[in-house]
Motif scaffolding. Structure first.
Motif, PDB file in Angstrom:
ATOM      1  N   ARG A 208       0.836  -1.239  -0.200  1.00  0.00           N
ATOM      2  CA  ARG A 208       0.180  -0.122  -0.032  1.00  0.00           C
ATOM      3  C   ARG A 208       0.869   1.184  -0.036  1.00  0.00           C
ATOM      4  O   ARG A 208       0.291   2.270  -0.073  1.00  0.00           O
ATOM      5  CB  ARG A 208      -0.827   0.178   1.306  1.00  0.00           C
ATOM      6  N   THR A 209       2.318   1.244   0.009  1.00  0.00           N
ATOM      7  CA  THR A 209       3.005   2.167   0.050  1.00  0.00           C
ATOM      8  C   THR A 209       3.453   2.449  -1.153  1.00  0.00           C
ATOM      9  O   THR A 209       3.846   1.864  -2.086  1.00  0.00           O
ATOM     10  CB  THR A 209       4.387   1.861   0.800  1.00  0.00           C
ATOM     11  N   SER A 210       3.295   4.131  -1.649  1.00  0.00           N
ATOM     12  CA  SER A 210       3.994   4.327  -3.268  1.00  0.00           C
ATOM     13  C   SER A 210       4.655   5.479  -2.780  1.00  0.00           C
ATOM     14  O   SER A 210       4.481   6.337  -1.851  1.00  0.00           O
ATOM     15  CB  SER A 210       2.655   4.739  -4.021  1.00  0.00           C
ATOM     16  N   CYS A 211       5.780   5.712  -3.913  1.00  0.00           N
ATOM     17  CA  CYS A 211       6.434   6.850  -3.714  1.00  0.00           C
ATOM     18  C   CYS A 211       7.021   7.293  -5.181  1.00  0.00           C
ATOM     19  O   CYS A 211       6.953   6.596  -5.877  1.00  0.00           O
ATOM     20  CB  CYS A 211       7.548   6.825  -2.782  1.00  0.00           C
ATOM     21  N   SER A 212       7.567   8.617  -5.012  1.00  0.00           N
ATOM     22  CA  SER A 212       7.782   9.033  -6.597  1.00  0.00           C
ATOM     23  C   SER A 212       9.308   9.807  -6.337  1.00  0.00           C
ATOM     24  O   SER A 212       9.316  10.516  -5.290  1.00  0.00           O
ATOM     25  CB  SER A 212       6.938  10.075  -7.172  1.00  0.00           C
ATOM     26  N   VAL A 213      10.275   9.553  -7.110  1.00  0.00           N
ATOM     27  CA  VAL A 213      11.671  10.089  -7.073  1.00  0.00           C
ATOM     28  C   VAL A 213      11.793  10.664  -8.072  1.00  0.00           C
ATOM     29  O   VAL A 213      11.908  10.191  -9.338  1.00  0.00           O
ATOM     30  CB  VAL A 213      12.645   8.676  -6.827  1.00  0.00           C
ATOM     31  N   ARG A 214      12.645  11.970  -7.976  1.00  0.00           N
ATOM     32  CA  ARG A 214      13.238  12.775  -8.935  1.00  0.00           C
ATOM     33  C   ARG A 214      14.699  12.260  -9.135  1.00  0.00           C
ATOM     34  O   ARG A 214      15.311  12.582  -8.315  1.00  0.00           O
ATOM     35  CB  ARG A 214      12.904  14.101  -8.783  1.00  0.00           C
ATOM     36  N   VAL A 215      15.029  11.797 -10.337  1.00  0.00           N
ATOM     37  CA  VAL A 215      16.408  11.188 -10.375  1.00  0.00           C
ATOM     38  C   VAL A 215      17.443  12.218 -11.089  1.00  0.00           C
ATOM     39  O   VAL A 215      16.731  13.186 -11.889  1.00  0.00           O
ATOM     40  CB  VAL A 215      16.488  10.036 -11.305  1.00  0.00           C
ATOM     41  N   GLU A 216      18.711  12.320 -10.874  1.00  0.00           N
ATOM     42  CA  GLU A 216      19.519  13.071 -11.621  1.00  0.00           C
ATOM     43  C   GLU A 216      20.178  12.328 -12.815  1.00  0.00           C
ATOM     44  O   GLU A 216      20.286  11.331 -12.744  1.00  0.00           O
ATOM     45  CB  GLU A 216      20.554  13.441 -10.426  1.00  0.00           C
ATOM     46  N   SER A 217      20.097  13.121 -13.907  1.00  0.00           N
ATOM     47  CA  SER A 217      20.356  12.609 -15.400  1.00  0.00           C
ATOM     48  C   SER A 217      21.546  13.595 -16.057  1.00  0.00           C
ATOM     49  O   SER A 217      21.324  14.330 -16.296  1.00  0.00           O
ATOM     50  CB  SER A 217      19.266  12.134 -15.859  1.00  0.00           C
ATOM     51  N   LYS A 218      22.565  12.794 -16.154  1.00  0.00           N
ATOM     52  CA  LYS A 218      23.658  13.546 -16.977  1.00  0.00           C
ATOM     53  C   LYS A 218      23.654  12.757 -18.327  1.00  0.00           C
ATOM     54  O   LYS A 218      23.940  13.439 -19.381  1.00  0.00           O
ATOM     55  CB  LYS A 218      25.105  13.120 -16.468  1.00  0.00           C
ATOM     56  N   LEU A 219      23.010  11.718 -18.697  1.00  0.00           N
ATOM     57  CA  LEU A 219      22.732  11.167 -19.830  1.00  0.00           C
ATOM     58  C   LEU A 219      21.189  10.819 -20.280  1.00  0.00           C
ATOM     59  O   LEU A 219      20.540  10.442 -19.147  1.00  0.00           O
ATOM     60  CB  LEU A 219      23.537   9.736 -19.871  1.00  0.00           C
ATOM     61  N   SER A 220      20.828  10.929 -21.443  1.00  0.00           N
ATOM     62  CA  SER A 220      19.417  10.768 -21.703  1.00  0.00           C
ATOM     63  C   SER A 220      19.359  10.632 -23.314  1.00  0.00           C
ATOM     64  O   SER A 220      20.218  11.075 -23.929  1.00  0.00           O
ATOM     65  CB  SER A 220      18.464  11.993 -21.464  1.00  0.00           C
ATOM     66  N   CYS A 221      18.291   9.967 -23.698  1.00  0.00           N
ATOM     67  CA  CYS A 221      18.163   9.808 -25.080  1.00  0.00           C
ATOM     68  C   CYS A 221      16.693   9.374 -25.355  1.00  0.00           C
ATOM     69  O   CYS A 221      15.967   9.139 -24.570  1.00  0.00           O
ATOM     70  CB  CYS A 221      19.200   8.611 -25.438  1.00  0.00           C
ATOM     71  N   ASN A 222      16.243   9.242 -26.741  1.00  0.00           N
ATOM     72  CA  ASN A 222      15.019   9.074 -26.920  1.00  0.00           C
ATOM     73  C   ASN A 222      15.195   7.645 -27.639  1.00  0.00           C
ATOM     74  O   ASN A 222      14.025   7.183 -28.049  1.00  0.00           O
ATOM     75  CB  ASN A 222      14.530  10.010 -28.036  1.00  0.00           C
ATOM     76  N   ASP A 223      16.024   6.779 -27.346  1.00  0.00           N
ATOM     77  CA  ASP A 223      16.264   5.552 -28.061  1.00  0.00           C
ATOM     78  C   ASP A 223      16.741   4.638 -26.923  1.00  0.00           C
ATOM     79  O   ASP A 223      17.631   4.657 -26.303  1.00  0.00           O
ATOM     80  CB  ASP A 223      17.206   5.310 -29.043  1.00  0.00           C
ATOM     81  N   GLY A 224      15.630   3.654 -26.618  1.00  0.00           N
ATOM     82  CA  GLY A 224      16.033   2.723 -25.440  1.00  0.00           C
ATOM     83  C   GLY A 224      16.975   1.844 -25.468  1.00  0.00           C
ATOM     84  O   GLY A 224      17.616   1.537 -24.639  1.00  0.00           O
ATOM     85  N   ASP A 225      17.407   1.390 -26.814  1.00  0.00           N
ATOM     86  CA  ASP A 225      18.537   0.500 -27.050  1.00  0.00           C
ATOM     87  C   ASP A 225      19.811   1.457 -26.628  1.00  0.00           C
ATOM     88  O   ASP A 225      20.638   0.730 -26.056  1.00  0.00           O
ATOM     89  CB  ASP A 225      18.510   0.325 -28.502  1.00  0.00           C
ATOM     90  N   VAL A 226      19.852   2.704 -26.695  1.00  0.00           N
ATOM     91  CA  VAL A 226      21.003   3.553 -26.462  1.00  0.00           C
ATOM     92  C   VAL A 226      21.205   3.622 -24.932  1.00  0.00           C
ATOM     93  O   VAL A 226      22.360   3.334 -24.517  1.00  0.00           O
ATOM     94  CB  VAL A 226      20.973   4.773 -27.061  1.00  0.00           C
TER      95      VAL A 226
END
Length: 301
Positions: A208-226
């Motif tokens: 019954r517990t839920s939470c949301s986390v804002r992660v820090e990202s130095k790398l991002s992409c629109n391609d899941g394979d990458v």
């Protein structure tokens, strides 16, 4: 008098949005497209496109021909579908849109096999990093992964798909194993930008517990394979679909983190404009697609 080829040509211009894009789609030069359009206008004795507008703009007559012509083409194709059905086969065109990675790995083989079994069906597969942003009426089927925003499209279940938090063994050795989702806020993470979602806000639940986390990202992409490859190289933590990382987890290239916490599922669905009245080729492809992912999805096999 015009014919179906002329109407299909005009509808292609409407769908493509420009004469240049129409040429690419038809394998013609822009000048050839313009010349064919002029011949059609001369045949009809009326102007169909306003060439003085900065954007592609149909005249009232051109818009009417597209609207009524599309209805006639649909009826014409349905008639020939029915004739072919009486011969016991499938015929016609099937236009499918799907996500890049899933489309390459899992959908392309299914489509090729279906077309082999039904050689009179022409299938056009378009892969996109954001399938739902495409014009829905351009496609007979749109394959989507994840939660579905409010839409007038009808969803058909294809396969279950969880989402896992993963990192490489080397990354875990260096940074340690996180104990709660909040620990992710202090670790290098890699985010995937897709479907206009808030990519750096990760949601979890445990009982019954839920939470949301804002992660820090130095790398991002629109391609899941990458991002998957970056994670295997030890560059950060990813939140990724089960279909994409299950093999890497089994092989030990990735380690699943926080296994007692659950991220929202991202099930695979196929979307159509209607539930009833679909052409037989669309219905049978949907059944074929579902059969290839049942009773067990390949990433769970």
């Amino acid at each position: 008098m015009t014919d179906t080829a002329d109407i299909r040509f005009l509808l292609t211009i409407q769908q493509s949005g420009s004469l240049v894009a129409t040429g690419r789609k038809l394998g013609l030069s822009p000048s050839a497209v313009s010349q064919r359009l002029q011949q059609l206008e001369k045949k009809l004795g009326t102007r169909l496109l306003d060439r003085s507008a900065r954007k592609l703009h149909f005249t009232e007559e051109g818009a009417l021909l597209c609207q009524r012509g599309a209805e006639l083409i649909e009826q014409f194709d349905a008639l020939f579908d029915e004739l072919q059905m009486r011969r016991g086969g499938l015929v016609g065109k099937l236009k499918i849109n799907a996500p890049l990675g899933f489309g390459r790995r899992y959908l392309a083989p299914v489509i090729a096999d279906f077309q082999r079994d039904h050689p009179d069906v022409d299938i056009a597969l378009t892969l996109s990093d954001e399938p739902l942003t495409e014009t829905a009426d351009r496609f007979d089927i749109v394959v989507h992964i994840g939660a579905l925003r409010a839409s007038n499209l009808v969803g058909h279940a294809i396969a279950p798909n969880a989402r896992f938090v993963c990192a490489s063994p080397a990354f875990v050795k260096r940074f340690g194993m996180p104990e709660t989702p909040h620990d992710l806020a202090h670790l290098p993470c890699i985010v995937l930008h897709e479907n206009k979602e808030d990519a750096s806000l990760w949601h979890f639940s445990k009982g019954r517990t839920s939470c949301s986390v804002r992660v820090e990202s130095k790398l991002s992409c629109n391609d899941g394979d990458v991002i998957r490859r970056w994670a295997i190289e030890g560059r950060g933590v990813i939140l990724r679909s089960e279909w994409d990382v299950a093999d890497d987890i089994r092989k030990g290239a990735l380690v699943r983190l926080l296994p007692s916490w659950k991220a929202p599922d991202a099930n695979v669905v196929a979307l159509t404009r209607n539930r009833a009245g679909l052409p037989r080729r669309t219905r049978e492809f949907m059944q074929y697609l579902q059969s290839r992912f049942r009773p067990l999805a390949p990433w769970r096999g």
